[in-house]
Design a protein around this motif. Structure first.
Motif, PDB file in Angstrom:
ATOM      1  N   ARG A  28      -3.136  -1.273  12.876  1.00 11.44           N
ATOM      2  CA  ARG A  28      -2.528  -1.676  11.376  1.00 11.44           C
ATOM      3  C   ARG A  28      -1.236  -2.412  11.920  1.00 11.44           C
ATOM      4  O   ARG A  28      -0.414  -2.338  12.680  1.00 11.44           O
ATOM      5  CB  ARG A  28      -2.184  -0.213  10.701  1.00 11.44           C
TER       6      ARG A  28
ATOM      7  N   MET B  75      -7.522   2.897  -4.527  1.00 10.17           N
ATOM      8  CA  MET B  75      -6.136   2.665  -3.629  1.00 10.17           C
ATOM      9  C   MET B  75      -4.702   2.731  -4.392  1.00 10.17           C
ATOM     10  O   MET B  75      -4.796   2.179  -5.766  1.00 10.17           O
ATOM     11  CB  MET B  75      -6.270   1.203  -3.033  1.00 10.17           C
TER      12      MET B  75
ATOM     13  N   ASN C 144       1.113  -1.260   0.109  1.00 12.47           N
ATOM     14  CA  ASN C 144       0.026  -0.026  -0.064  1.00 12.47           C
ATOM     15  C   ASN C 144       0.676   1.228   0.123  1.00 12.47           C
ATOM     16  O   ASN C 144       1.586   1.497   1.011  1.00 12.47           O
ATOM     17  CB  ASN C 144      -0.987  -0.107   1.219  1.00 12.47           C
TER      18      ASN C 144
ATOM     19  N   GLY D  45      -0.094  -3.457   5.910  1.00 11.63           N
ATOM     20  CA  GLY D  45       0.686  -2.474   4.746  1.00 11.63           C
ATOM     21  C   GLY D  45       0.922  -3.312   3.434  1.00 11.63           C
ATOM     22  O   GLY D  45       1.172  -2.744   2.410  1.00 11.63           O
TER      23      GLY D  45
ATOM     24  N   GLY E 136      -6.676  -1.113   4.566  1.00  9.74           N
ATOM     25  CA  GLY E 136      -5.585  -0.309   5.013  1.00  9.74           C
ATOM     26  C   GLY E 136      -5.111  -0.723   6.385  1.00  9.74           C
ATOM     27  O   GLY E 136      -4.441  -0.255   7.124  1.00  9.74           O
TER      28      GLY E 136
ATOM     29  N   GLU F 131       0.289   4.372  -0.107  1.00 10.41           N
ATOM     30  CA  GLU F 131      -0.057   5.505   0.849  1.00 10.41           C
ATOM     31  C   GLU F 131       0.142   5.323   2.385  1.00 10.41           C
ATOM     32  O   GLU F 131       0.682   6.193   3.185  1.00 10.41           O
ATOM     33  CB  GLU F 131      -1.835   5.545   1.050  1.00 10.41           C
ATOM     34  N   VAL F 132       0.307   3.925   2.732  1.00 10.48           N
ATOM     35  CA  VAL F 132       0.688   3.533   4.167  1.00 10.48           C
ATOM     36  C   VAL F 132       2.229   3.549   3.942  1.00 10.48           C
ATOM     37  O   VAL F 132       2.815   4.007   5.056  1.00 10.48           O
ATOM     38  CB  VAL F 132       0.302   2.082   4.299  1.00 10.48           C
TER      39      VAL F 132
END
Length: 441
Positions: free
Chosen positions: A201, A298, A163, A279, A276, A165-166
């Motif tokens: 997470r 995403m 991911n 990761g 989300g 963004e993560v």
């Protein structure tokens, strides 16, 4: 009397002008619409593709084949996943098998050994360079005693998704995935996010999306079975070290945390990666379709599995399905013509694009990666999966012990739960499989 004779003559003349009927492989009679005096061969093709997505795709391929020539007509029979192969065996035993069937790629040799599928060598030998049309790692499972008993149809390849963004939030470069297991663990710790004692997470969990056996394979490029020596190699030092790594990795989080995340793993929006909550994720490249359909834009990346250490290789695993002519099929020559079409570049490209599925035919796969029907993101992702096929191996079930992994998994689970050491677990599994092989002799 003359009137009656004339009337009968008219009737007989009319009958003589009607199309001839034929008996199909399913016992039904049909009119002949091919060239005069020549009956079409009707083939019964069994698959388990009955979903709203896949059924129209396979039936379009069948329709295209039927339209491409006037000697063979293929009919599709859908049977549920749990029924198709049991019913095929029963039909074969009764002397009325299907003409073509889709079957598991890892058990071709087993069926060949039991005379459940047809030796295709006489047909293949007439086709110059035929096996070169397919990826080499998909061709070798077709063989039994040097002869091919099936043609590969589709496959998959496990890869790393991350991911982006993560990654940004964790201070990682979103364009640079981990290259080794050490980096994988390092990145995961940076992605981990806790609120008090609760993980909001998790960076990565090795056995979610992939099993322990995939990591054994990735570690040194070898599976639990040595296919050259034809023997189990379950307790090799690298395998022991790999199991120790998985155990140590998971102990960082604890079984309670892992179990809670496991409960959330499912399909579509329930998947923690898409949500989300994790990761990085190992899954077949076709997982992209879930991101596409449920990821709401995403940002993600896809890459080969990380290496155990630099230079050890990005080996990964794939499965898949094959097209076979069951043993005793009534029209093997006609069935072969359909098999060639089904695994040819045109049908394979169509299947690949419409399903976003990896296919066995090299030309078809490469064409799919450039298809205008896919988005730019889709083409890039599919191209990555095609490129990763060079890292992918299959693990066909050995004839000597087809279900041997069922003896390994319980011992591995005990080791991961702390009930025994990884070495003891794999030593016990090795001995159990050796005993099974001996008993099967």
């Amino acid at each position: 009397m003359l009137v009656l004779i004339l009337a009968l003559s008219v009737v007989l003349a009319a009958c003589a002008g009607e199309p001839k009927t034929k008996t199909t492989t399913t016992g039904k009679s049909e009119g002949n619409d091919s060239e005069p005096g020549k009956e079409k061969v009707v083939l019964d093709f069994w698959t388990f593709w009955g979903s709203e997505t896949r059924k129209p795709i396979i039936e379009k391929i069948i329709e295209d084949f039927n339209s491409s020539q006037d000697e063979i007509e293929v009919k599709h029979t859908y049977l549920p996943w749990g029924d198709i192969w049991t019913k095929a065996l029963a039909a074969g035993a009764a002397g009325n098998p299907p003409d073509v069937i889709i079957n598991d790629i890892n058990t071709v040799a087993q069926r060949a050994d039991k005379k459940q599928n047809t030796n295709l060598s006489e047909y293949i030998n007439k086709e110059q360079g035929f096996e070169e049309r397919f990826y080499p790692h998909l061709w070798s499972p077709m063989l039994h005693d040097g002869d091919a008993y099936a043609l590969p149809f589709n496959t998959d390849t496990y890869m790393l998704f991350w991911n982006k963004e993560v990654f940004k939030e964790a201070g990682l470069d979103p364009e640079q995935p981990p290259k080794t297991w050490a980096e994988l663990e390092e990145f995961a710790r940076k992605i981990d996010k806790k609120n008090g004692n609760k993980y909001e997470r998790i960076g990565f969990l090795p056995r979610h999306g992939a099993g322990h056996n995939l990591w054994m394979l990735n570690a040194d490029g070898k599976s639990y079975w040595d296919y050259d020596a034809n023997k189990p190699t379950i307790n090799q030092p690298t395998d022991v070290e790999t199991l120790e790594w998985i155990k140590d990795y998971e102990s960082h989080y604890g079984q309670k945390v892992i179990n809670s995340f496991t409960a959330e793993f499912g399909s579509e929006t329930a998947n923690p990666f898409i949500a989300g909550k994790i990761g990085m994720f190992i899954n077949p490249g076709t997982f992209y379709t879930q991101i596409r359909d449920y990821g709401d834009g995403m940002e993600f990346g896809i890459a080969p599995m990380p290496e155990r250490e630099a230079g050890s290789g990005n080996t990964t695993w794939g499965g898949g399905f094959v097209a076979e002519i069951p043993y005793g099929a009534k029209n093997p020559e006609a069935s072969w013509e359909f098999l060639k079409y089904l695994t040819g570049p045109e049908a394979q490209e169509y299947w690949a694009v419409k399903n976003f599925d990896n296919v066995a035919n090299i030309e078809g796969a490469e064409a799919a990666a450039q298809s205008s029907e896919l988005t730019e993101e889709g083409r890039a992702t599919y191209d990555a999966t095609v490129d990763n096929l060079k890292n992918t191996v299959l693990t066909p079930n050995p004839i000597e012990a087809p279900d041997y992994t069922t003896l390994i998994d319980p011992e591995v689970e005990k080791a991961l739960l702390g009930d025994q050491s990884p070495k003891d677990a794999l030593d016990k599994a090795q001995k159990a499989v050796e005993k099974l092989i001996e008993s099967n002799k």
